[in-house]
Design an enzyme around this catalytic site. Structure first.
Site, short mmCIF file in Angstrom:
data_model
loop_
_atom_site.label_atom_id
_atom_site.label_comp_id
_atom_site.label_asym_id
_atom_site.label_seq_id
_atom_site.Cartn_x
_atom_site.Cartn_y
_atom_site.Cartn_z
N ASP A 266 0.87 -1.17 0.00
CA ASP A 266 0.00 0.00 0.00
C ASP A 266 0.91 1.22 0.00
O ASP A 266 2.11 1.13 0.23
CB ASP A 266 -0.96 -0.01 1.19
C1 BGC Z 1 -4.84 3.46 -0.28
C2 BGC Z 1 -4.90 2.49 -1.44
C3 BGC Z 1 -4.69 3.23 -2.74
C4 BGC Z 1 -3.39 3.99 -2.70
C5 BGC Z 1 -3.11 4.76 -3.98
C6 BGC Z 1 -3.60 4.34 -0.33
O1 BGC Z 1 -3.71 5.37 0.60
O2 BGC Z 1 -4.90 2.76 0.93
O3 BGC Z 1 -6.13 1.83 -1.43
O4 BGC Z 1 -4.72 2.34 -3.83
O5 BGC Z 1 -3.43 4.90 -1.61
O6 BGC Z 1 -3.93 5.84 -4.09
#
Ligand code: BGC
Length: 709
Positions: A266
């Protein structure tokens, strides 16, 4: 215009930044470049051409790129020009609601969860995937397959509900829908059901709870949907960060389930170590190299802490997907016109219709009769606003001129009836208008401030507070509007827009009808209007239990350093404790009625395994067309393990004309009846009596039968 100029400038800038590889000669005429070769042979051949530093570079996005996709910041993993290895291209603002900021905003995933419609979910994620390729992406960061353990979960709207079976089915539809166009990434693996403490919280649970409640839906994503990639969660699971959790990543995902794709972190602070993460199953760090910086990886390699075999395995997983998806064979040329196409607008409306969930309907208040209603009053500060959901990474800003607010939708459906709107009820004439009206519709909405992704780092850029709910009630101002409305009129209909369950006990007895619209997407207002006036017969069923009060539930733990997850969650918790929820899992009313009859169950052989086949008849016994979500639950008689009263193990959504009857067959593979024996470390199938409950919700069981293996 400015956007396009910046993008062009950015492209030039980023190509200058991409320096070559120490003057190494570009590779030409190699076997891996021949697209007729089998994928695995191309992978092995390319690996032979790669130097160690080139392999290490693949494990992150070493340099930022400066382009925009669909109005949102684009990111790329490493490319390698010498070897012709293309990058994965994705964007920050993308998710289960739509492809990017400037894409079609579908009803949030939770709304589609309430539709219980696998085919619809396949088509919605298909449309999202197509729009994503129209923007130029070749990897898509969806779907979210997180169990909503507690309705206060800030990102509940991005996932499908509280039950692993239902979540797995919707997830398979989403992944296969997306993967018609580009590789999907299911997330956040695993146990990411608390938002505000997401970077640190330690979720503690026993192996049985993990295996039976929190993982089976991901397993379906791998085994049935063949998901291309997996995103790890920020949180810890039993003391170890998910991004370096050997048990989750190596033993289960890559080992037992045989997942042969790549695992990505993540974003921003999603990785906490170099050696542990690389050895325990993380393949790519995003969005920039921090722990997976080439120098750090190299140091660990030279110290013997990360082996070449591990680095090769990581590269194999990444390259395999790039070959499989044709990324070496050029960029897919999908026209931009697929974005916000008329078909996708129509699909957004269809999805909103299918997700409308009627929770209460006393005295057959709904549908409103166009011929009888002369004067309707709509109240509530959000009625003329477009509420698409939170302002986190799945946000879509699709609130242009063709987006439809609840007020517009109601006006559209009301025909000749006059519709007055009062955002504010302080003027005495508002009160008078409500008293004189044939019916009053209150629009009560949560929004980005009340719930959503909690992006700490960006709190100054994104004004939405988001995070977990502070409590489960509606906004105080909306409750006040409901109270005033019910004091003035005895025909009050409350329409709720929110991403998850809310508590309604304080006011619900005074309202005649309650319609849960979730965040219904760009055309949601139309679906609300059509449903209130009966042009759409609601068929949504809540995919989570609604508590009477928060005190009825287990602790959420949103602001704690660690929390224990018990085996009994969601409806299984209410059932095990003998508690009455406000609305049970699977509940939703219709304007028609359905009769269930003639259940027969037997065991059939299917290839290697056995399957329960349950067949029963469903009849539309009312006077209008309607759709019913028939649900099959399994109970266990004299099991050696402590089991749930019933587990959802099958469902179908069927449409029936008045008087029409259909026989439905639902099959439950015997494997779905097993329990995890923690001591033995394996699945156990019991030769006991199984009860098959068929019904219209987890608490509205219409037919039951039992059988033995
Ligand atoms: C989120 C993800 C997301 C990523 C990119 C993170 O803060 O938890 O779900 O895909 O950001 O935007």
């Amino acid at each position: 215009m400015l956007n396009r100029f910046c993008s062009a400038l950015a492209k030039i800038f980023s190509s200058v930044l991409r320096i070559g590889h120490d003057g190494r000669e570009p590779v030409t005429g190699a076997a891996y470049q021949d697209r007729n070769w089998p994928v695995e042979e191309r992978v092995e051949d390319l690996l032979r051409h790669m130097k160690l530093d080139e392999k290490l570079e693949m494990m992150a996005a070493p340099k930022p790129i400066w382009s925009i996709m669909g109005g949102s910041k684009a990111f790329e993993t490493s490319e390698n020009r010498r070897l012709g290895i293309p990058p994965f291209r994705m964007c920050t603002m993308s998710g289960s609601r739509g492809a990017s900021l400037k894409a079609t905003a579908f009803p949030v995933a939770m709304a589609r969860g309430a539709s219980w419609d696998r085919d619809l979910e396949h088509r919605v994620h298909g449309a999202i995937g197509l729009e994503a390729t129209g923007f130029g992406m070749n990897l898509f960061l969806s779907p979210v397959l997180t169990i909503v353990r507690h309705p206060g979960m800030g990102r509940a709207q991005e996932t499908y509900g509280e039950d692993t079976f239902h979540l797995g089915e919707m997830g398979v539809s989403a992944i296969t829908g997306l993967q018609q166009h580009l590789p999907a990434q299911m997330k956040h693996y695993a146990l990411n059901s608390i938002e505000e403490n997401r970077y640190k919280i330690d979720i503690q649970l026993d192996e049985r709870t993990l295996r039976e409640i929190y993982l089976p839906h991901y397993r379906k994503g791998v085994e049935r949907a063949k998901v291309a990639s997996v995103m790890t969660a920020y949180n810890k699971v039993n003391g170890t960060y998910a991004s370096e959790n050997e048990h989750l990543l190596q033993d289960i995902l890559k080992g037992e389930w045989g997942f042969d794709g790549f695992v990505m972190s993540d974003w921003v602070d999603g990785v906490n170590s170099t050696v542990a993460a690389a050895n325990n199953g993380l393949d790519i760090e995003m969005p920039i190299a921090k722990h997976f910086r080439k120098a750090k990886l190299n140091k660990a390699f030279l110290a013997g802490e990360i082996s070449e075999a591990t680095i090769d395995d990581i590269n194999r997983r990444i390259l395999r997907r790039k070959f499989e998806w044709g990324h070496f064979d050029g960029v897919k040329d999908v026209p931009r016109s697929v974005v916000k196409s008329p078909e996708h607008r129509a699909l957004a409306l269809e999805a909103a219709r299918e997700s409308m969930t009627l929770l209460e309907n006393r005295n057959r208040t709904l549908p409103l009769d166009r011929n009888a209603i002369r004067h309707l009053v709509v109240v509530g500060p959000s009625a003329d606003k477009i509420r698409l959901g939170d302002l986190g990474s799945s946000q879509v800003r699709d609130d242009g001129p063709d987006a439809v607010s609840p007020l517009q939708g109601i006006r559209n459906a009301a025909g000749d009836a006059s519709v007055d709107y009062y955002a504010d009820l302080s003027p005495p004439r508002a009160q008078e208008a409500m008293s004189a009206a044939d019916a009053v519709v209150v629009i009560a909405s949560l929004g980005a401030y009340d719930e959503g992704e909690w992006i700490q780092q960006f709190k100054y850029i994104f004004p939405g507070r988001g995070g977990d709910r502070r409590d489960l009630s509606l906004r105080a101002e909306d409750v006040d509007v409901i109270r005033r409305a019910t004091a003035s009129s005895d025909k009050v209909i409350v329409v709720i827009q929110a991403g998850s369950a809310v508590t309604v006990a304080d006011w619900v007895d005074e309202a005649e009808a309650v319609l849960m619209a979730w965040y219904p997407g760009v055309k949601g207002g139309l679906a609300i209007g059509e449903t209130l006036f009966g042009d759409n017969n609601p068929s949504g069923k809540t995919p989570l239990s609604w508590p009477v009060s928060e005190a009825q539930l287990y602790e959420f733990g949103s602001r704690k350093p660690s929390v224990v997850y018990d085996f009994f969650q969601g409806y299984r918790y209410y059932d095990a404790r003998g508690l009455e929820p406000q609305y049970p899992f699977g509940h939703g009313l219709s304007y028609t009625s359905f009769e269930y009859s003639d259940l027969s169950v037997h065991v059939e052989l299917r290839g290697e395994g056995q399957t329960i086949a349950a067949a029963f008849a469903v009849k539309n016994s009312g006077s209008v067309f309607g759709k019913e979500v028939v649900q099959l639950y399994v109970g266990y008689v004299n099991s050696a393990a402590r089991r749930a009263v019933r587990d959802l193990r099958g469902f179908e959504k069927i449409g029936l004309q008045p008087g029409e009857s259909r026989r439905v067959t639902i099959e439950v593979p015997a494997d779905e009846l097993r329990y995890w024996d923690t001591e033995a470390g394996g699945w156990v199938f019991e030769e006991i009596e199984y009860r098959i409950d068929v019904g219209a919700s987890s608490r509205d069981i219409r037919l039951a039968a039992s059988l033995r293996f």
